[in-house]
Design an enzyme around this catalytic site. Structure first.
Site, PDB file in Angstrom:
ATOM      1  N   SER A  14       0.720  -1.119   0.061  1.00 14.56           N
ATOM      2  CA  SER A  14       0.032   0.129   0.086  1.00 14.56           C
ATOM      3  C   SER A  14       0.867   1.410  -0.071  1.00 14.56           C
ATOM      4  CB  SER A  14      -0.828   0.088   1.132  1.00 14.56           C
ATOM      5  OG  SER A  14      -1.498   1.148   1.165  1.00 14.56           O
ATOM      6  N   HIS A  39      -1.416  -1.377  -4.148  1.00 20.27           N
ATOM      7  CA  HIS A  39      -2.546  -1.258  -3.293  1.00 20.27           C
ATOM      8  C   HIS A  39      -2.729   0.422  -3.138  1.00 20.27           C
ATOM      9  CE1 HIS A  39      -5.903  -2.217  -0.638  1.00 20.27           C
ATOM     10  NE2 HIS A  39      -5.804  -1.078   0.135  1.00 20.27           N
ATOM     11  N   ASP A  41      -5.018   3.300  -2.015  1.00 21.82           N
ATOM     12  CA  ASP A  41      -5.949   4.008  -1.041  1.00 21.82           C
ATOM     13  C   ASP A  41      -6.502   5.217  -1.197  1.00 21.82           C
ATOM     14  OD1 ASP A  41      -6.146   1.709   0.870  1.00 21.82           O
ATOM     15  OD2 ASP A  41      -4.163   2.042   1.435  1.00 21.82           O
ATOM     16  N   MET A  43      -9.153   7.887  -0.097  1.00 13.69           N
ATOM     17  CA  MET A  43     -10.040   8.485   1.023  1.00 13.69           C
ATOM     18  C   MET A  43     -10.712   9.787   0.768  1.00 13.69           C
ATOM     19  SD  MET A  43      -7.404   7.503   4.271  1.00 13.69           S
ATOM     20  CE  MET A  43      -6.783   5.993   4.255  1.00 13.69           C
ATOM     21  N   HIS A  72      -8.491   0.746  -3.675  1.00 14.32           N
ATOM     22  CA  HIS A  72      -9.395   0.673  -2.708  1.00 14.32           C
ATOM     23  C   HIS A  72     -10.098   2.156  -2.566  1.00 14.32           C
ATOM     24  CE1 HIS A  72      -9.676  -0.162   1.992  1.00 14.32           C
ATOM     25  NE2 HIS A  72     -10.680  -0.186   1.607  1.00 14.32           N
ATOM     26  N   MET A  74     -12.178   4.323  -0.531  1.00 13.05           N
ATOM     27  CA  MET A  74     -12.937   4.600   0.934  1.00 13.05           C
ATOM     28  C   MET A  74     -13.715   5.880   0.595  1.00 13.05           C
ATOM     29  SD  MET A  74      -9.603   3.498   3.225  1.00 13.05           S
ATOM     30  CE  MET A  74      -8.463   3.223   1.759  1.00 13.05           C
ATOM     31  N   MET A 143     -11.415  -5.812   6.265  1.00 11.28           N
ATOM     32  CA  MET A 143     -10.773  -4.855   6.944  1.00 11.28           C
ATOM     33  C   MET A 143     -10.275  -5.351   8.145  1.00 11.28           C
ATOM     34  SD  MET A 143      -9.994  -2.112   4.947  1.00 11.28           S
ATOM     35  CE  MET A 143      -9.167  -1.344   5.648  1.00 11.28           C
ATOM     36  N   ASP A 181      -6.421  -6.276   4.874  1.00 10.57           N
ATOM     37  CA  ASP A 181      -5.848  -4.806   4.727  1.00 10.57           C
ATOM     38  C   ASP A 181      -5.959  -4.191   6.355  1.00 10.57           C
ATOM     39  OD1 ASP A 181      -5.027  -2.204   4.238  1.00 10.57           O
ATOM     40  OD2 ASP A 181      -6.931  -2.032   3.076  1.00 10.57           O
TER      41      ASP A 181
HETATM   42  C1  DX5 Z   1      -6.342   1.953   5.843  1.00  6.92           C
HETATM   43  C2  DX5 Z   1      -5.841   1.598   4.488  1.00  6.92           C
HETATM   44  C3  DX5 Z   1      -4.622   0.728   4.302  1.00  6.92           C
HETATM   45  C4  DX5 Z   1      -3.470   1.232   4.701  1.00  6.92           C
HETATM   46  C5  DX5 Z   1      -2.609  -0.018   5.460  1.00  6.92           C
HETATM   47  O1  DX5 Z   1      -7.541   2.637   5.783  1.00  6.92           O
HETATM   48  O2  DX5 Z   1      -7.095   0.896   3.650  1.00  6.92           O
HETATM   49  O3  DX5 Z   1      -4.484   0.112   3.037  1.00  6.92           O
HETATM   50  O4  DX5 Z   1      -2.515   1.674   3.786  1.00  6.92           O
HETATM   51  O5  DX5 Z   1      -1.530   0.493   6.232  1.00  6.92           O
HETATM   52  P1  DX5 Z   1      -0.849  -0.459   7.126  1.00  6.92           P
HETATM   53  O6  DX5 Z   1      -0.284  -1.709   6.476  1.00  6.92           O
HETATM   54  O7  DX5 Z   1       0.269   0.483   7.441  1.00  6.92           O
HETATM   55  O8  DX5 Z   1      -1.856  -0.707   8.396  1.00  6.92           O
HETATM   56 ZN    ZN Z   2      -6.509  -0.228   1.842  1.00  4.76          ZN
END
Ligand code: DX5
Ligand code: ZN
Length: 226
Positions: A14, A39, A41, A43, A72, A74, A143, A181
């Protein structure tokens, strides 16, 4: 896929934990070390408290890498953005069950855009909600932290939720990828795999420290547990 077929495990580093000043170099290291997924992310500051990055960053990464881009979202009502993420180079787009008014229509929009579709649930959402969508997804994302931030601690309840998801796949004869994740490290990844996961997201445990060594160390464990 035959349920008895050997499971193939993969790492999806990620980039949320990357150094954005040298993002391209860090992605090249991840690929050099043997990762096949990346990956990404997204947000929106509404579905989760924080804001990360979006389409222009994805497009820029796509122009320089062949890694499988595992996006991903969010994001509240992600159906609004499926086409843009598809056009920006996503290979797979995962949406949250909790964020969609119409989950089926959202998954269909992803497939209509020619991409693989994933469905994720937050730690408090019962695993049973995914059953009705198993025919419509290529990946289920469990998650193992509350989504929104990298670097959190793995929630131990996630292990039984992963096994429950794997059992649901077996019961229904469906075999999407089972991704996990949040808070995964070289120390706890074996347990996550043993519970039934096959696709491992890791941010801090890959990008903080020696990236090449950490990806290789993950890959060793992933292969051994396959
Ligand atoms: C959290 C993200 C993850 C995050 C994981 O909301 O969806 O993908 O990057 O990071 P680590 O591996 O540091 O928990
Ligand atoms: Zn993620």
């Amino acid at each position: 896929m035959n349920m008895k077929a050997k499971r193939i495990n993969r790492l999806s580093p990620s980039i949320l934990a990357a150094d954005f000043n040298i993002l391209g170099e860090q992605i090249a290291k991840v690929a050099e070390a043997g990762a096949e997924f990346l990956h990404f992310d997204v947000m929106d500051g509404v579905f989760v408290p924080s804001i990360s990055f979006g389409m222009p960053v994805l497009k820029s990464i796509r122009s320089k890498t062949d890694l499988f881009l595992d996006v991903h979202l969010m994001v509240t009502e992600p159906i609004r953005y499926i086409k843009e993420f598809a056009d920006s180079g996503a290979d797979l787009i995962t949406v949250h069950y909790e964020a969609c008014k119409d989950v089926k229509a959202t998954l269909k929009a992803i497939h209509d855009a020619g991409k693989k579709a994933g469905l994720s649930i937050k730690p408090a959402t019962p695993v049973s909600v995914i059953e009705e969508f198993l025919g419509d997804v290529d990946l289920v994302l469990i998650m193992s932290v509350e989504p929104g931030f990298g670097g959190q601690k793995f929630l131990p309840d996630a292990l039984s939720r992963i096994s429950e998801t794997r059992a649901l796949f077996e019961k229904t004869g469906k075999s999407p990828l089972l991704e996990v994740d949040g808070g995964i490290t070289l120390q706890n990844v074996a347990e996550v795999l043993a519970a039934g996961a096959d696709t491992i997201v890791a941010g801090s445990a890959v990008f903080r420290g020696d990236i090449i060594k950490q990806v290789k160390d993950f890959e060793k464990i992933l292969k051994k547990r396959a």
